[in-house]
Design a protein around this motif. Structure first.
Motif, mmCIF file in Angstrom:
data_model
loop_
_atom_site.group_PDB
_atom_site.id
_atom_site.type_symbol
_atom_site.label_atom_id
_atom_site.label_comp_id
_atom_site.label_asym_id
_atom_site.label_seq_id
_atom_site.Cartn_x
_atom_site.Cartn_y
_atom_site.Cartn_z
ATOM 1 N N PRO A 252 15.909 -37.494 15.023
ATOM 2 C CA PRO A 252 14.798 -37.157 14.127
ATOM 3 C C PRO A 252 15.266 -36.168 13.071
ATOM 4 O O PRO A 252 16.174 -35.362 13.317
ATOM 5 N N ILE A 253 14.641 -36.189 11.917
ATOM 6 C CA ILE A 253 15.086 -35.336 10.820
ATOM 7 C C ILE A 253 14.977 -33.855 11.162
ATOM 8 O O ILE A 253 15.746 -33.036 10.671
ATOM 9 N N ARG A 254 14.052 -33.493 12.057
ATOM 10 C CA ARG A 254 13.910 -32.073 12.417
ATOM 11 C C ARG A 254 15.156 -31.542 13.119
ATOM 12 O O ARG A 254 15.449 -30.350 13.076
ATOM 13 N N GLU A 255 15.921 -32.430 13.768
ATOM 14 C CA GLU A 255 17.112 -31.997 14.484
ATOM 15 C C GLU A 255 18.286 -31.695 13.557
ATOM 16 O O GLU A 255 19.327 -31.221 14.004
ATOM 17 N N TYR A 256 18.111 -31.947 12.263
ATOM 18 C CA TYR A 256 19.143 -31.562 11.308
ATOM 19 C C TYR A 256 18.980 -30.115 10.850
ATOM 20 O O TYR A 256 19.791 -29.620 10.083
ATOM 21 N N GLY A 257 17.929 -29.451 11.331
ATOM 22 C CA GLY A 257 17.765 -28.040 10.991
ATOM 23 C C GLY A 257 16.414 -27.639 10.472
ATOM 24 O O GLY A 257 16.261 -26.585 9.858
ATOM 25 N N PHE A 258 15.380 -28.470 10.731
ATOM 26 C CA PHE A 258 14.012 -28.112 10.379
ATOM 27 C C PHE A 258 13.275 -27.677 11.641
ATOM 28 O O PHE A 258 12.892 -28.501 12.460
ATOM 29 N N SER A 259 13.045 -26.366 11.785
ATOM 30 C CA SER A 259 12.299 -25.902 12.955
ATOM 31 C C SER A 259 10.998 -25.227 12.563
ATOM 32 O O SER A 259 10.038 -25.220 13.309
ATOM 33 N N PHE A 260 10.965 -24.601 11.378
ATOM 34 C CA PHE A 260 9.770 -23.961 10.835
ATOM 35 C C PHE A 260 9.132 -22.956 11.788
ATOM 36 O O PHE A 260 7.921 -22.905 11.947
ATOM 37 N N ASP A 261 9.975 -22.162 12.440
ATOM 38 C CA ASP A 261 9.477 -21.082 13.281
ATOM 39 C C ASP A 261 9.735 -19.749 12.586
ATOM 40 O O ASP A 261 10.092 -19.704 11.402
ATOM 41 N N ARG A 262 9.537 -18.642 13.316
ATOM 42 C CA ARG A 262 9.694 -17.316 12.715
ATOM 43 C C ARG A 262 11.121 -17.096 12.221
ATOM 44 O O ARG A 262 11.336 -16.569 11.128
ATOM 45 N N ARG A 263 12.108 -17.510 13.012
ATOM 46 C CA ARG A 263 13.496 -17.334 12.597
ATOM 47 C C ARG A 263 13.779 -18.135 11.334
ATOM 48 O O ARG A 263 14.478 -17.656 10.441
ATOM 49 N N TRP A 264 13.245 -19.353 11.260
ATOM 50 C CA TRP A 264 13.452 -20.198 10.087
ATOM 51 C C TRP A 264 12.902 -19.494 8.847
ATOM 52 O O TRP A 264 13.558 -19.455 7.800
ATOM 53 N N ALA A 265 11.708 -18.928 8.965
ATOM 54 C CA ALA A 265 11.087 -18.239 7.830
ATOM 55 C C ALA A 265 11.903 -17.018 7.407
ATOM 56 O O ALA A 265 12.099 -16.770 6.213
ATOM 57 N N LEU A 266 12.403 -16.252 8.388
ATOM 58 C CA LEU A 266 13.201 -15.070 8.066
ATOM 59 C C LEU A 266 14.524 -15.457 7.419
ATOM 60 O O LEU A 266 14.980 -14.804 6.471
ATOM 61 N N ASP A 267 15.152 -16.509 7.920
ATOM 62 C CA ASP A 267 16.395 -16.999 7.306
ATOM 63 C C ASP A 267 16.155 -17.400 5.848
ATOM 64 O O ASP A 267 16.947 -17.077 4.965
ATOM 65 N N ALA A 268 15.058 -18.114 5.613
ATOM 66 C CA ALA A 268 14.756 -18.577 4.255
ATOM 67 C C ALA A 268 14.498 -17.387 3.325
ATOM 68 O O ALA A 268 14.970 -17.367 2.183
ATOM 69 N N LEU A 269 13.745 -16.390 3.815
ATOM 70 C CA LEU A 269 13.446 -15.207 3.000
ATOM 71 C C LEU A 269 14.726 -14.431 2.676
ATOM 72 O O LEU A 269 14.949 -14.010 1.533
ATOM 73 N N ALA A 270 15.581 -14.241 3.693
ATOM 74 C CA ALA A 270 16.853 -13.542 3.473
ATOM 75 C C ALA A 270 17.713 -14.308 2.474
ATOM 76 O O ALA A 270 18.409 -13.706 1.645
ATOM 77 N N ALA A 271 17.673 -15.632 2.536
ATOM 78 C CA ALA A 271 18.461 -16.454 1.616
ATOM 79 C C ALA A 271 17.983 -16.293 0.178
ATOM 80 O O ALA A 271 18.793 -16.261 -0.753
ATOM 81 N N VAL A 272 16.665 -16.194 -0.016
ATOM 82 C CA VAL A 272 16.131 -16.002 -1.368
ATOM 83 C C VAL A 272 16.632 -14.674 -1.939
ATOM 84 O O VAL A 272 17.052 -14.596 -3.102
ATOM 85 N N VAL A 273 16.610 -13.628 -1.114
ATOM 86 C CA VAL A 273 17.100 -12.321 -1.559
ATOM 87 C C VAL A 273 18.593 -12.396 -1.887
ATOM 88 O O VAL A 273 19.048 -11.928 -2.941
ATOM 89 N N ALA A 274 19.371 -13.001 -0.993
ATOM 90 C CA ALA A 274 20.814 -13.120 -1.219
ATOM 91 C C ALA A 274 21.108 -13.947 -2.461
ATOM 92 O O ALA A 274 22.020 -13.624 -3.241
ATOM 93 N N GLY A 275 20.344 -15.014 -2.657
ATOM 94 C CA GLY A 275 20.546 -15.847 -3.834
ATOM 95 C C GLY A 275 20.266 -15.104 -5.130
ATOM 96 O O GLY A 275 20.969 -15.273 -6.129
ATOM 97 N N CYS A 276 19.238 -14.243 -5.116
ATOM 98 C CA CYS A 276 18.917 -13.447 -6.310
ATOM 99 C C CYS A 276 20.015 -12.413 -6.583
ATOM 100 O O CYS A 276 20.383 -12.181 -7.745
ATOM 101 N N VAL A 277 20.543 -11.802 -5.522
ATOM 102 C CA VAL A 277 21.649 -10.854 -5.695
ATOM 103 C C VAL A 277 22.846 -11.576 -6.299
ATOM 104 O O VAL A 277 23.493 -11.080 -7.244
ATOM 105 N N PHE A 278 23.165 -12.739 -5.777
ATOM 106 C CA PHE A 278 24.287 -13.532 -6.274
ATOM 107 C C PHE A 278 24.118 -13.864 -7.758
ATOM 108 O O PHE A 278 25.023 -13.635 -8.570
#
Length: 326
Positions: free
Chosen positions: A86-112
């Motif tokens: 299933p497509i979710r097994e490629y890395g779509f979990s949409f839990d708290r960790r997923w949200a924190l990873d995405a938020l941290a990535a946005v910050v890192a991307g802006c710094v970059f």
């Protein structure tokens, strides 16, 4: 004789599609299948959307709906393929960790991107030509600008949500499994797949170089992006960080320091002139190394160690040296 030839041809066809494992098609076809479904829907849908007269203020917002249809079509089609995950097994979990990873990535991307922009301005390769540019929302007032900004953000979130699952999820996981099935050690299989995905993703961008960038710079930039997107995916086992990075970097170069003459609303318009000289490449290499450091720091802080994600490694280990030679 004719019957024997027909049977031999059928056996060769089965071998080409299924390999020795009748429960799962080869990795190559699983990758091409994903790209075929998603790109087919996107290209066909874009032609249909081209016949609809959307308000200019929506910029590329309607693309987001098309992406949802394309990814949904792939999820449905994949469920009909024997042995496909299933497509979710490629890395779509949409839990708290997923949200924190995405938020941290946005910050890192802006710094970059802030580092890249700063180096372009300092070297003279970038020049500010306009500030607070409404783009397609010109003359529409604050409400129109807000709609245009929201449509832009949604469109670029959608781009990350189809490119990352395909180039990082489907490509890397299936290519890794295929290499592991031939006996390659799982970690080496993963990093070989990362290299292959970078080659598939990067050089093609020379054909769609952004305004002010040479084709060579565009290809190098996209290849570097493929590497740090893939590193984030391999170390976290999640699409959250690469999707967040993709979103942040696109929005920055379009709506924070946007291109001159673009229809997207932007805080600043930056006229760029980047080739493939030492200074141009340094403005890409140094920020990329900083970004890789931020990714490693985040993984270490949230996972406790920096290595190939355990779930990804285990999935590949199960295929190592199996009869499913891909």
């Amino acid at each position: 004789m004719i019957v024997k030839i027909a049977l031999s041809a059928r056996a060769l066809l089965r071998r080409a599609v299924w390999g020795r494992n009748r429960d799962r098609i080869r990795a190559t076809w699983r990758i091409l299948f994903g790209f075929g479904v998603v790109l087919g829907v996107l290209l066909g849908g874009r032609r249909l959307l081209g016949r609809v007269d959307f308000p200019d203020v929506l910029v590329n917002g309607p693309v987001a709906l098309l992406v949802c249809v394309a990814v949904g079509a792939y999820a449905l089609a994949a469920s009909l393929i024997p042995g496909e995950r299933p497509i979710r097994e490629y890395g779509f979990s949409f839990d708290r960790r997923w949200a924190l990873d995405a938020l941290a990535a946005v910050v890192a991307g802006c710094v970059f991107q802030a580092l890249v922009t700063g180096m372009l301005l300092a070297s003279g390769s970038g020049r500010v030509v306009e500030t607070f540019a409404p783009g397609a929302a010109s003359g529409g007032g604050p409400v129109a600008v807000a709609i245009a900004v929201a449509a832009t953000a949604v469109a670029f979130a959608a781009i990350g949500l189809w490119e990352e699952p395909l180039f990082r999820g489907v490509f890397i996981v299936n290519a890794s499994e295929g290499l592991a099935a031939r006996g390659l050690e799982p970690r080496r299989a993963v990093w070989a797949a990362v290299g292959a995905s970078a080659l598939a993703f990067g050089p093609a961008h020379a054909l769609v170089a952004a305004q002010g960038a040479s084709p060579l710079f565009a290809a190098v930039q996209a290849t570097a992006a493929a590497v740090y997107f893939a590193v984030a995916y391999v170390f976290t086992g999640s699409l959250a960080f690469p999707v967040g990075l993709h979103f942040a970097t696109n929005v920055w170069v379009v709506s924070v320091f946007g291109q001159a003459g673009s229809g997207f609303p932007a805080l600043v318009r930056l006229e760029r002139s980047v080739g493939a000289g030492p200074i141009d490449l340094l403005s890409l290499v140094i920020p990329s190394l900083v970004l890789l450091g931020l990714i490693v720091a985040w993984v270490l802080a949230t996972r406790g160690q920096v290595s190939t994600d355990e779930s990804l490694r285990d999935a590949i280990e199960r295929r190592r040296g199996s009869a499913a030679a891909e």
